[in-house]
Design a protein around this motif. Structure first.
Motif, mmCIF file in Angstrom:
data_model
loop_
_atom_site.group_PDB
_atom_site.id
_atom_site.type_symbol
_atom_site.label_atom_id
_atom_site.label_comp_id
_atom_site.label_asym_id
_atom_site.label_seq_id
_atom_site.Cartn_x
_atom_site.Cartn_y
_atom_site.Cartn_z
ATOM 1 N N PRO A 228 197.512 26.165 36.082
ATOM 2 C CA PRO A 228 197.897 27.450 37.296
ATOM 3 C C PRO A 228 198.952 27.198 38.544
ATOM 4 O O PRO A 228 198.570 26.702 39.461
ATOM 5 N N GLY A 231 200.361 28.979 40.935
ATOM 6 C CA GLY A 231 199.017 29.560 41.308
ATOM 7 C C GLY A 231 199.381 29.046 43.176
ATOM 8 O O GLY A 231 199.735 28.447 43.658
ATOM 9 N N GLY A 235 194.611 31.296 44.433
ATOM 10 C CA GLY A 235 193.920 31.346 43.511
ATOM 11 C C GLY A 235 193.093 30.265 43.684
ATOM 12 O O GLY A 235 192.934 29.639 42.825
ATOM 13 N N VAL A 236 192.449 29.934 44.694
ATOM 14 C CA VAL A 236 191.712 29.215 44.919
ATOM 15 C C VAL A 236 190.675 29.014 45.337
ATOM 16 O O VAL A 236 190.370 30.424 45.745
ATOM 17 N N SER A 249 191.184 24.802 43.150
ATOM 18 C CA SER A 249 191.962 26.703 41.798
ATOM 19 C C SER A 249 190.431 26.819 41.261
ATOM 20 O O SER A 249 189.795 25.847 40.975
ATOM 21 N N ARG A 250 190.792 27.944 41.699
ATOM 22 C CA ARG A 250 189.465 28.820 40.501
ATOM 23 C C ARG A 250 188.927 28.239 39.569
ATOM 24 O O ARG A 250 190.253 27.738 38.243
ATOM 25 N N LYS A 255 192.494 32.074 38.665
ATOM 26 C CA LYS A 255 193.790 30.460 39.323
ATOM 27 C C LYS A 255 195.203 31.300 39.911
ATOM 28 O O LYS A 255 195.928 30.030 39.839
#
Length: 374
Positions: A228, A231, A235-236, A249-250, A255
């Motif tokens: 990402p 990102g 996205g976290v 990040s996810r 993400k």
């Protein structure tokens, strides 16, 4: 053999574009349900009631769920985006190695790879020429040991050629990533999208959901190997904890989120996707295939060169007429004066793109007009 699945009358009655509209590869006029969704969401926003923001952004989940069902990917592997180009940039900037890209790609699937190469993130290798069809044979010819991914359009915007994604997957093997720009096919071809490691599409063309939304779907390998890099804060993990700390990040496709998306666009996208589900992609694809076959036959009977594929498995909704005398602009003007919408591609080509709602009379009208230019 073409299938004979029947489209529900309710689906056909949902659209009211003018006769002669043959330009879905540029923009697909939205349905009445999409218009109603956008109006209702805007009305909710205008009231500004408590909790309205949460309710509006709940449309994201509806769009993701429908896109997951239509593509066959898990919900955790789906991310929404504001346009196809945003997703292609995410892929390009998140991937390492050497990527094969056709010279004939639409610029949206060229510049992300060029910019990523200029940033020193990966290497872009160009295959074929401007009108070269991206076949498994071409990919096999250009494939080298250092190629880590192949980027291709599901349907070529210039020729209407439908790529053999399963064949390309077989050629490149399981270790390389297959990255697909699906915008010229998603919603009108019955395709196994799961052969790809990433599929990116937008809402405004064949899906008929209007501008401002789209989605990406990832395989397990795509989700693992595409970083990402672009990102953003959405996205976290725990994005709403404003603690001044950089969050991880996810782990899912979320993400790739950059910021909150338009709930009006997401809701419109969701409604358009659900309409496709209700009608059945098989029925839509069958109607489009039958319509483009009729248009092709009428053009050929009128003496017009047809430059797009004839085989069912190699075409989608695009039919390209050729003008070897270089008089395509004059023909395009005559079509416009007669109320026919199409796309002019230089002095020698006009692109027609028909949907399931295209009326038969318009096909005859096109052939009649172009006969005098053949």
């Amino acid at each position: 053999m073409q299938r004979t699945e029947t489209l529900p009358a309710s689906y056909l009655a949902s659209f009211n574009e003018q006769p002669g509209y043959l330009n879905f590869a540029s923009f697909g006029p939205p349905s009445q349900p999409v218009l109603a969704t956008a109006a209702a969401l805007m009305a909710d926003a205008a009231e500004g009631a408590v909790g309205v923001s949460d309710r509006l952004h709940g449309e994201d989940a509806r769009a993701r769920a429908s896109f997951a069902r239509l593509t066959g990917f898990g919900l955790e592997n789906i991310s929404l985006l504001p346009a196809t180009s945003y997703g292609l940039f995410q892929l390009a900037f998140g991937l390492k190695g050497k990527v094969l890209v056709s010279a004939g790609e639409f610029p949206a699937n060229t510049y992300p790879w060029l910019r990523a190469q200029q940033a020193g993130l990966n290497e872009m290798a160009v295959m074929g020429g401007s009108l070269t069809l991206v076949t498994p044979e071409l990919v096999a010819k250009e494939l080298t040991a250092d190629v880590t991914a192949v980027a291709v359009s599901a349907v070529d915007f210039q020729t209407g050629y439908r790529a053999d994604l399963a064949g390309i997957r077989e050629v490149i093997g399981a270790d390389r990533l297959l990255l697909v720009d699906g915008i010229q096919g998603f919603g009108v071809i019955d395709q196994d999208w799961s052969v790809a490691d990433a599929v990116v599409t937008g809402s405004q063309k064949w899906v008929r959901g209007g501008w401002g939304s789209g989605a990406m779907a990832f395989s397990a390998a795509g989700l693992e190997r595409i970083a990402p890099t672009l990102g953003g804060w959405t996205g976290v993990e725990h994005p709403s904890q404003y603690d001044g700390v950089v969050h991880a990040s996810r782990s899912d496709a979320g993400k790739f989120g950059i910021s909150n998306l338009s709930p009006f666009a997401a809701g419109s996208f969701a409604t358009a996707l659900e309409l496709i589900e209700e009608a059945g992609i098989g029925a839509i694809a069958a109607r489009v295939a039958a319509t483009t076959a009729v248009l092709t036959e009428k053009l050929e009977n009128a003496g017009v060169d047809v430059l797009s594929p004839r085989e069912d498995e190699q075409r989608a909704g695009i039919v390209v007429a050729g003008f070897p005398e270089g008089n395509a602009a004059q023909a395009h003007q005559a079509l416009a004066l007669a109320g026919i919408s199409a796309t002019l591609h230089g002095p020698h080509r006009i692109r027609f793109s028909a949907h399931a709602t295209t009326d038969a009379e318009s096909l005859s009208h096109v052939a009649l007009i172009l006969a005098s230019f053949a």
